[in-house]
Design a protein around this motif. Structure first.
Motif, PDB file in Angstrom:
ATOM      1  N   GLY A   1     -48.804  24.884 -37.389  1.00 12.28           N
ATOM      2  CA  GLY A   1     -48.041  24.726 -38.611  1.00 12.28           C
ATOM      3  C   GLY A   1     -47.490  26.046 -39.130  1.00 12.28           C
ATOM      4  N   ALA A   2     -46.281  25.998 -39.708  1.00  9.27           N
ATOM      5  CA  ALA A   2     -45.634  27.153 -40.346  1.00  9.27           C
ATOM      6  C   ALA A   2     -45.391  28.305 -39.387  1.00  9.27           C
ATOM      7  N   THR A   3     -45.297  28.004 -38.085  1.00 11.06           N
ATOM      8  CA  THR A   3     -45.055  29.047 -37.091  1.00 11.06           C
ATOM      9  C   THR A   3     -43.846  28.656 -36.242  1.00 11.06           C
ATOM     10  N   THR A   4     -42.939  29.607 -36.031  1.00  8.37           N
ATOM     11  CA  THR A   4     -41.758  29.334 -35.211  1.00  8.37           C
ATOM     12  C   THR A   4     -41.663  30.245 -33.991  1.00  8.37           C
ATOM     13  N   ALA A   5     -42.574  31.214 -33.854  1.00  3.88           N
ATOM     14  CA  ALA A   5     -42.532  32.174 -32.743  1.00  3.88           C
ATOM     15  C   ALA A   5     -43.709  31.942 -31.807  1.00  3.88           C
TER      16      ALA A   5
ATOM     17  N   VAL B   1     -45.265  33.143 -27.767  1.00  2.00           N
ATOM     18  CA  VAL B   1     -45.153  34.111 -26.685  1.00  2.00           C
ATOM     19  C   VAL B   1     -45.288  33.408 -25.338  1.00  2.00           C
ATOM     20  N   ILE B   2     -44.341  33.682 -24.433  1.00  2.00           N
ATOM     21  CA  ILE B   2     -44.425  33.181 -23.057  1.00  2.00           C
ATOM     22  C   ILE B   2     -45.426  34.046 -22.311  1.00  2.00           C
ATOM     23  N   GLN B   3     -46.439  33.446 -21.737  1.00  2.00           N
ATOM     24  CA  GLN B   3     -47.599  34.199 -21.278  1.00  2.00           C
ATOM     25  C   GLN B   3     -47.523  34.677 -19.831  1.00  2.00           C
ATOM     26  N   THR B   4     -46.831  33.960 -18.958  1.00  2.00           N
ATOM     27  CA  THR B   4     -46.908  34.286 -17.529  1.00  2.00           C
ATOM     28  C   THR B   4     -45.582  34.715 -16.931  1.00  2.00           C
ATOM     29  N   ALA B   5     -44.637  35.110 -17.756  1.00  2.00           N
ATOM     30  CA  ALA B   5     -43.357  35.627 -17.263  1.00  2.00           C
ATOM     31  C   ALA B   5     -43.040  36.912 -18.012  1.00  2.00           C
ATOM     32  N   THR B   6     -42.486  37.882 -17.320  1.00  2.00           N
ATOM     33  CA  THR B   6     -42.137  39.146 -17.946  1.00  2.00           C
ATOM     34  C   THR B   6     -40.776  39.034 -18.643  1.00  2.00           C
ATOM     35  N   ALA B   7     -40.494  40.004 -19.511  1.00  2.00           N
ATOM     36  CA  ALA B   7     -39.202  40.026 -20.194  1.00  2.00           C
ATOM     37  C   ALA B   7     -38.061  40.144 -19.195  1.00  2.00           C
ATOM     38  N   SER B   8     -38.274  40.916 -18.122  1.00  2.00           N
ATOM     39  CA  SER B   8     -37.239  41.080 -17.098  1.00  2.00           C
ATOM     40  C   SER B   8     -36.981  39.768 -16.366  1.00  2.00           C
ATOM     41  N   GLN B   9     -38.056  39.054 -16.021  1.00  2.61           N
ATOM     42  CA  GLN B   9     -37.904  37.768 -15.340  1.00  2.61           C
ATOM     43  C   GLN B   9     -37.160  36.768 -16.218  1.00  2.61           C
ATOM     44  N   ILE B  10     -37.471  36.765 -17.492  1.00  6.58           N
ATOM     45  CA  ILE B  10     -36.820  35.837 -18.414  1.00  6.58           C
ATOM     46  C   ILE B  10     -35.355  36.199 -18.590  1.00  6.58           C
ATOM     47  N   ALA B  11     -35.064  37.504 -18.745  1.00  5.48           N
ATOM     48  CA  ALA B  11     -33.684  37.944 -18.946  1.00  5.48           C
ATOM     49  C   ALA B  11     -32.820  37.663 -17.727  1.00  5.48           C
ATOM     50  N   ASN B  12     -33.424  37.669 -16.541  1.00  2.54           N
ATOM     51  CA  ASN B  12     -32.676  37.473 -15.310  1.00  2.54           C
ATOM     52  C   ASN B  12     -32.949  36.121 -14.663  1.00  2.54           C
ATOM     53  N   GLY B  13     -33.378  35.165 -15.469  1.00  7.93           N
ATOM     54  CA  GLY B  13     -33.633  33.818 -14.970  1.00  7.93           C
ATOM     55  C   GLY B  13     -32.999  32.775 -15.868  1.00  7.93           C
ATOM     56  N   VAL B  14     -33.091  31.528 -15.436  1.00  9.70           N
ATOM     57  CA  VAL B  14     -32.645  30.393 -16.236  1.00  9.70           C
ATOM     58  C   VAL B  14     -33.889  29.743 -16.821  1.00  9.70           C
ATOM     59  N   VAL B  15     -33.916  29.590 -18.134  1.00  9.46           N
ATOM     60  CA  VAL B  15     -35.123  29.141 -18.830  1.00  9.46           C
ATOM     61  C   VAL B  15     -34.945  27.720 -19.344  1.00  9.46           C
ATOM     62  N   GLU B  16     -35.981  26.899 -19.160  1.00  7.64           N
ATOM     63  CA  GLU B  16     -36.052  25.575 -19.754  1.00  7.64           C
ATOM     64  C   GLU B  16     -37.353  25.466 -20.530  1.00  7.64           C
ATOM     65  N   ILE B  17     -37.291  24.880 -21.719  1.00 10.33           N
ATOM     66  CA  ILE B  17     -38.477  24.702 -22.545  1.00 10.33           C
ATOM     67  C   ILE B  17     -38.673  23.209 -22.805  1.00 10.33           C
ATOM     68  N   PHE B  18     -39.902  22.740 -22.596  1.00 12.61           N
ATOM     69  CA  PHE B  18     -40.237  21.347 -22.852  1.00 12.61           C
ATOM     70  C   PHE B  18     -41.309  21.276 -23.937  1.00 12.61           C
TER      71      PHE B  18
ATOM     72  N   ILE C   1     -34.512  33.434 -27.307  1.00 11.69           N
ATOM     73  CA  ILE C   1     -35.623  34.164 -26.696  1.00 11.69           C
ATOM     74  C   ILE C   1     -35.356  35.651 -26.809  1.00 11.69           C
ATOM     75  N   SER C   2     -36.346  36.381 -27.331  1.00 11.96           N
ATOM     76  CA  SER C   2     -36.279  37.839 -27.432  1.00 11.96           C
ATOM     77  C   SER C   2     -37.448  38.418 -26.663  1.00 11.96           C
ATOM     78  N   GLY C   3     -37.151  39.087 -25.531  1.00 14.10           N
ATOM     79  CA  GLY C   3     -38.241  39.586 -24.687  1.00 14.10           C
ATOM     80  C   GLY C   3     -39.012  38.438 -24.094  1.00 14.10           C
ATOM     81  N   THR C   4     -40.288  38.301 -24.491  1.00  9.75           N
ATOM     82  CA  THR C   4     -41.116  37.179 -24.032  1.00  9.75           C
ATOM     83  C   THR C   4     -41.446  36.214 -25.175  1.00  9.75           C
ATOM     84  N   THR C   5     -40.744  36.346 -26.295  1.00  8.11           N
ATOM     85  CA  THR C   5     -41.036  35.518 -27.463  1.00  8.11           C
ATOM     86  C   THR C   5     -39.960  34.463 -27.675  1.00  8.11           C
ATOM     87  N   ILE C   6     -40.396  33.214 -27.813  1.00  4.64           N
ATOM     88  CA  ILE C   6     -39.494  32.115 -28.158  1.00  4.64           C
ATOM     89  C   ILE C   6     -39.436  32.027 -29.681  1.00  4.64           C
ATOM     90  N   ASN C   7     -38.257  32.089 -30.241  1.00  4.65           N
ATOM     91  CA  ASN C   7     -38.075  31.945 -31.681  1.00  4.65           C
ATOM     92  C   ASN C   7     -37.313  30.649 -31.960  1.00  4.65           C
TER      93      ASN C   7
END
Length: 314
Positions: free
Chosen positions: A113-117, A119-136, A149-155
């Motif tokens: 509750g009351a949280t919007t951020a 952290v993606i735990q098993t992927a690096t910021a570089s992998q996320i920036a250079n990949g295609v991301v899907e969130i379920f 997404i900023s770095g490894t954080t989903i906002n």
């Protein structure tokens, strides 16, 4: 923007199973689907070249050049080229080369509750920036416009439902075709690099009048490496490029009666414009006819694909 992989698979099965013509397993569908998607993707560039030479209508939504560019835009990327040992030779923008189609699956903590951020735990910021991301969220795909997404954080832009489990899939991009190169350094305006061949390079470098400068840089492209001239340029190179579509995946769990039950959170949709759905299904049916050895299906599907191509070129 994509074509739902489950919709396509169910449509293919419906057509194949009519009058018990045959069946297509998920493995066969994934393989033939990937091939059909790649074939459609490959036609974009030749079709664009052909349509550019033909006068286009200015009626809304009917300009074929613009429509093709819209389909290609799904695969346009922009990134930084990396200098090799501080030289004028650069690697292409970093690609996330994970193993398999799903490079990483991560399960952040259940939504609170009351949280919007989160952290993606098993992927690096570089992998996320250079990949295609899907969130379920609880197995339902979250639309791209509901988060960033900023770095490894989903906002998330609004609080997700409390208690949902988030699953994040990161898929590797694969370089396909080089676009334009740009050089930026200090107060110098951004310069576009000119691509030259080996023969032209020799003549350009051999004369003081034609020798490249930081305001008129050039480059050669060989073995997936970019060599920039003048050789004093060792940084500040950005690249536009086209990546390949990611292979579709129809994944499943096993039901109580050993039936296949579609699992959206471990699947991946076709990375094609929705306008391609008809041709995509026809191409898969064409391959399915070969797999199940049904000449009739092959013939009908081939005729429909040919007619679609004729309609697009008129």
């Amino acid at each position: 923007m994509a074509i739902n992989v489950n919709t396509v698979y169910q449509t293919v099965l419906l057509i194949l199973n009519k009058e018990q013509r045959g069946y297509m397993t998920p493995v066969e569908f994934n393989k033939t689907g990937a091939q059909a998607q790649l074939e459609i993707f490959e036609t974009y560039f030749d079709s664009l070249n052909q349509q550019i030479r033909i006068p286009q209508t200015d009626t809304d939504f009917s300009d074929r050049v613009l429509n093709l560019d819209e389909k290609i835009s799904l695969f346009k990327e922009f990134g930084n080229a990396t200098s090799i040992s501080s030289s004028n030779v650069f690697n292409l923008p970093q690609q996330f080369s994970g193993s398999g189609s799903i490079a990483t699956t991560t399960l952040p903590a259940a939504t609170a509750g009351a949280t919007t951020a989160y952290v993606i735990q098993t992927a690096t910021a570089s992998q996320i920036a250079n990949g295609v991301v899907e969130i379920f969220a609880n197995g339902v795909l979250v639309a791209d416009n509901l988060y960033e997404i900023s770095g490894t954080t989903i906002n998330f832009f609004s609080q997700p439902t409390v208690g949902e489990t988030l699953i994040v899939n990161v898929y590797p991009k694969e370089f396909y075709r080089l676009g334009d190169l740009f050089y930026t350094a200090g107060a110098i305006p951004t310069q576009e690099l000119e691509r030259v061949g080996t023969k032209d390079l020799y003549h350009l470098l051999s004369s003081n009048l034609t020798s490249p400068t930081t305001t008129y840089p050039i480059y050669t492209y060989k073995n997936n490496k970019i060599t920039v001239y003048p050789n004093s340029i060792t940084s500040g190179i950005t690249v536009s490029y086209i990546r390949k579509p990611i292979a579709p995946i129809w994944n499943f769990t096993t039901g109580l009666n050993n039936q296949y039950v579609f699992n959206a959170s471990t699947s991946f949709n076709f990375e094609l414009h929705p306008a391609e759905q008809t041709e995509l299904i026809l191409k898969i049916l064409l391959y399915a006819g070969v797999v199940i050895r049904s000449p009739e299906i092959v013939q009908v599907a081939a005729q429909q694909v040919a007619q679609e191509n004729i309609n697009q070129q008129r």
